[in-house]
Design an enzyme around this catalytic site. Structure first.
Site, mmCIF file in Angstrom:
data_model
loop_
_atom_site.group_PDB
_atom_site.id
_atom_site.type_symbol
_atom_site.label_atom_id
_atom_site.label_comp_id
_atom_site.label_asym_id
_atom_site.label_seq_id
_atom_site.Cartn_x
_atom_site.Cartn_y
_atom_site.Cartn_z
ATOM 1 N N ARG A 1 11.650 -6.121 4.562
ATOM 2 C CA ARG A 1 11.500 -4.654 4.453
ATOM 3 C C ARG A 1 12.497 -3.932 5.363
ATOM 4 O O ARG A 1 12.712 -4.330 6.503
ATOM 5 C CB ARG A 1 10.081 -4.248 4.852
ATOM 6 C CG ARG A 1 9.930 -2.715 4.922
ATOM 7 C CD ARG A 1 8.514 -2.261 4.952
ATOM 8 N NE ARG A 1 7.778 -2.755 6.094
ATOM 9 C CZ ARG A 1 6.476 -2.552 6.274
ATOM 10 N NH1 ARG A 1 5.790 -1.883 5.370
ATOM 11 N NH2 ARG A 1 5.872 -3.041 7.326
ATOM 12 N N ARG B 1 11.286 -2.350 11.061
ATOM 13 C CA ARG B 1 10.199 -1.951 11.972
ATOM 14 C C ARG B 1 9.993 -3.008 13.050
ATOM 15 O O ARG B 1 10.116 -4.203 12.777
ATOM 16 C CB ARG B 1 8.889 -1.754 11.184
ATOM 17 C CG ARG B 1 8.723 -0.354 10.648
ATOM 18 C CD ARG B 1 7.585 -0.170 9.686
ATOM 19 N NE ARG B 1 6.310 -0.763 10.047
ATOM 20 C CZ ARG B 1 5.206 -0.659 9.313
ATOM 21 N NH1 ARG B 1 5.225 0.037 8.181
ATOM 22 N NH2 ARG B 1 4.092 -1.222 9.688
ATOM 23 N N ARG C 1 -0.644 -9.437 13.043
ATOM 24 C CA ARG C 1 -1.242 -8.415 12.170
ATOM 25 C C ARG C 1 -2.119 -9.068 11.109
ATOM 26 O O ARG C 1 -3.190 -8.559 10.780
ATOM 27 C CB ARG C 1 -0.134 -7.583 11.510
ATOM 28 C CG ARG C 1 0.554 -6.653 12.504
ATOM 29 C CD ARG C 1 1.911 -6.187 12.008
ATOM 30 N NE ARG C 1 1.859 -5.336 10.846
ATOM 31 C CZ ARG C 1 2.905 -5.090 10.056
ATOM 32 N NH1 ARG C 1 4.081 -5.649 10.312
ATOM 33 N NH2 ARG C 1 2.784 -4.295 9.023
ATOM 34 N N ARG D 1 -10.109 0.390 9.189
ATOM 35 C CA ARG D 1 -9.665 -0.993 9.420
ATOM 36 C C ARG D 1 -10.687 -1.804 10.188
ATOM 37 O O ARG D 1 -10.449 -2.989 10.446
ATOM 38 C CB ARG D 1 -8.381 -0.972 10.247
ATOM 39 C CG ARG D 1 -7.113 -0.879 9.437
ATOM 40 C CD ARG D 1 -5.966 -0.746 10.418
ATOM 41 N NE ARG D 1 -4.822 -1.494 10.031
ATOM 42 C CZ ARG D 1 -3.760 -0.967 9.418
ATOM 43 N NH1 ARG D 1 -3.737 0.287 9.089
ATOM 44 N NH2 ARG D 1 -2.736 -1.719 9.140
ATOM 45 N N LYS E 1 0.837 -1.219 0.000
ATOM 46 C CA LYS E 1 0.000 0.000 0.000
ATOM 47 C C LYS E 1 0.869 1.267 0.000
ATOM 48 O O LYS E 1 0.637 2.177 -0.786
ATOM 49 C CB LYS E 1 -0.927 0.022 1.239
ATOM 50 C CG LYS E 1 -1.860 -1.177 1.319
ATOM 51 C CD LYS E 1 -2.771 -1.105 2.532
ATOM 52 C CE LYS E 1 -2.047 -1.201 3.862
ATOM 53 N NZ LYS E 1 -1.391 -2.510 4.109
HETATM 54 P P1 AP5 Z 1 4.855 -1.608 1.771
HETATM 55 O O1 AP5 Z 1 4.515 -0.726 0.613
HETATM 56 O O2 AP5 Z 1 5.648 -1.022 2.891
HETATM 57 O O3 AP5 Z 1 3.527 -2.342 2.315
HETATM 58 P P2 AP5 Z 1 2.283 -1.786 3.134
HETATM 59 O O4 AP5 Z 1 1.083 -2.475 2.603
HETATM 60 O O5 AP5 Z 1 2.275 -0.284 3.148
HETATM 61 O O6 AP5 Z 1 2.685 -2.385 4.551
HETATM 62 P P3 AP5 Z 1 2.481 -1.856 6.014
HETATM 63 O O7 AP5 Z 1 3.193 -2.869 6.889
HETATM 64 O O8 AP5 Z 1 2.922 -0.433 6.182
HETATM 65 O O9 AP5 Z 1 0.951 -1.977 6.176
HETATM 66 P P4 AP5 Z 1 0.158 -2.167 7.475
HETATM 67 O O10 AP5 Z 1 -1.234 -1.932 7.007
HETATM 68 O O11 AP5 Z 1 0.388 -3.427 8.205
HETATM 69 O O12 AP5 Z 1 0.825 -1.123 8.440
HETATM 70 P P5 AP5 Z 1 0.486 0.394 8.830
HETATM 71 O O13 AP5 Z 1 1.741 1.128 8.779
HETATM 72 O O14 AP5 Z 1 -0.698 0.892 8.087
HETATM 73 O O15 AP5 Z 1 5.611 -2.892 1.177
HETATM 74 C C1 AP5 Z 1 6.107 -3.899 2.034
HETATM 75 C C2 AP5 Z 1 7.463 -4.416 1.503
HETATM 76 O O16 AP5 Z 1 7.238 -5.050 0.250
HETATM 77 C C3 AP5 Z 1 8.500 -3.302 1.241
HETATM 78 O O17 AP5 Z 1 9.766 -3.769 1.580
HETATM 79 C C4 AP5 Z 1 8.402 -3.050 -0.277
HETATM 80 O O18 AP5 Z 1 9.623 -2.572 -0.819
HETATM 81 C C5 AP5 Z 1 8.022 -4.439 -0.778
HETATM 82 N N1 AP5 Z 1 7.187 -4.401 -1.982
HETATM 83 C C6 AP5 Z 1 6.172 -3.538 -2.254
HETATM 84 N N2 AP5 Z 1 5.613 -3.821 -3.454
HETATM 85 C C7 AP5 Z 1 6.305 -4.900 -3.938
HETATM 86 C C8 AP5 Z 1 6.218 -5.671 -5.132
HETATM 87 N N3 AP5 Z 1 5.309 -5.397 -6.074
HETATM 88 N N4 AP5 Z 1 7.065 -6.723 -5.296
HETATM 89 C C9 AP5 Z 1 7.987 -7.025 -4.351
HETATM 90 N N5 AP5 Z 1 8.147 -6.320 -3.196
HETATM 91 C C10 AP5 Z 1 7.304 -5.278 -2.991
HETATM 92 O O19 AP5 Z 1 -0.007 0.175 10.349
HETATM 93 C C11 AP5 Z 1 0.896 -0.236 11.356
HETATM 94 C C12 AP5 Z 1 0.151 -0.376 12.680
HETATM 95 O O20 AP5 Z 1 -0.428 0.906 13.066
HETATM 96 C C13 AP5 Z 1 -1.054 -1.342 12.682
HETATM 97 O O21 AP5 Z 1 -0.647 -2.681 12.871
HETATM 98 C C14 AP5 Z 1 -1.866 -0.782 13.862
HETATM 99 O O22 AP5 Z 1 -1.290 -1.166 15.097
HETATM 100 C C15 AP5 Z 1 -1.697 0.724 13.718
HETATM 101 N N6 AP5 Z 1 -2.761 1.329 12.873
HETATM 102 C C16 AP5 Z 1 -2.602 1.911 11.664
HETATM 103 N N7 AP5 Z 1 -3.796 2.332 11.178
HETATM 104 C C17 AP5 Z 1 -4.725 2.002 12.116
HETATM 105 C C18 AP5 Z 1 -6.129 2.134 12.188
HETATM 106 N N8 AP5 Z 1 -6.821 2.691 11.189
HETATM 107 N N9 AP5 Z 1 -6.763 1.658 13.293
HETATM 108 C C19 AP5 Z 1 -6.074 1.097 14.303
HETATM 109 N N10 AP5 Z 1 -4.733 0.918 14.296
HETATM 110 C C20 AP5 Z 1 -4.065 1.374 13.204
#
Ligand code: AP5
Length: 218
Positions: A127, A160, A171, A88, A13
């Protein structure tokens, strides 16, 4: 355009939102990035959310609702946004509806990226992120030019704390139980476009644009 970009942890994402933001000319609003910035600052909010984020649990809806209401009301989001990481839970779907109604706006599209679990675990465990500028790398698919150093700002890259195998599994469990129903709600509303998240980054970006029904930048 007011767009939600959703999908399981690590599906790509953040990677895709960076390009979508430029394409649509709107800000990328990532709740994960906002929470991590507050954790790094050691702000009262950061201290409160650290325990949730680092154990892979969701931050309470009420707190997230205040945060998103404040962020979407800012001037830079007046022309639209790419919202990544919110909603979410079904409660957060209702919160977002209320926030947008108060702003006199509505969602145009919800894009959901999909990928098999094994690919997700592989992406997350490899990552490496820049704590300073937020750039994201992968040890195999997107390695930095110099090992362990951010290409953009020269800072030391970190893994991270929620990218350990145990927390990744938690997660994914939370995603299946609390966030999959969000996709169902948007499908019922006719807003959801499912996009295959496997393949090259640019190829997936083209699929997302097709899901938005747009081929030309704003
Ligand atoms: P990346 O683009 O970083 O993936 P992502 O989907 O953004 O992953 P996140 O871990 O950031 O998502 P998440 O939803 O778990 O975490 P968030 O930060 O929102 O890509 C991942 C890896 O793959 C990278 O190394 C990249 O280079 C590689 N990659 C990408 N595309 C590729 C491809 N096509 N081919 C190969 N490799 C590729 O949330 C974190 C925490 O915050 C949650 O767990 C929760 O505790 C809290 N939180 C956030 N939002 C809320 C909410 N709304 N409500 C409650 N808690 C929340």
């Amino acid at each position: 355009m007011n767009v939600v970009l959703m999908g399981p942890p690590g599906v790509g994402k953040g990677t895709q939102a960076a390009a979508l933001k430029a394409f649509l000319g709107v800000p990328h609003v990532s709740t994960g990035d906002i929470l991590r910035a507050s954790m790094n600052e050691g702000s009262p909010l950061g201290k409160k959310v650290k325990e949730y984020v680092e154990s892979g649990r969701l931050v309470p809806d009420e707190l997230m609702g205040d945060l998103i209401a404040e962020r979407l009301a800012r001037h830079d989001a007046a022309r639209g946004f790419v919202l990544d990481g919110f909603p979410r839970t079904l409660e957060q779907v209702a919160i977002l509806d209320g926030v947008l109604e108060r702003l006199g706006r509505s969602l145009d599209r919800v894009l959901i990226l999909t990928a098999p679990e094994a690919e997700i675990v592989h992406r997350l465990s490899g990552r490496r992120s820049c704590p300073k500028c937020g750039s994201v790398f992968h040890l195999e698919s997107r390695p930095p030019k110099a090992a362990g150093i951010c290409d953009n700002c020269g800072s030391a890259l970190v893994q991270r704390k929620d990218d350990t195998e145990e927390v990744i599994r938690e997660r994914l469990r939370v995603y299946a139980s609390q966030t999959v129903p969000v996709a169902g709600a948007y499908r019922t509303k006719g807003l959801l476009a499912e996009v295959d998240g496997l393949g090259e980054v640019a190829e997936i970006g083209a699929r997302l644009k097709a899901g938005l029904g747009r081929t030309q930048p704003a």
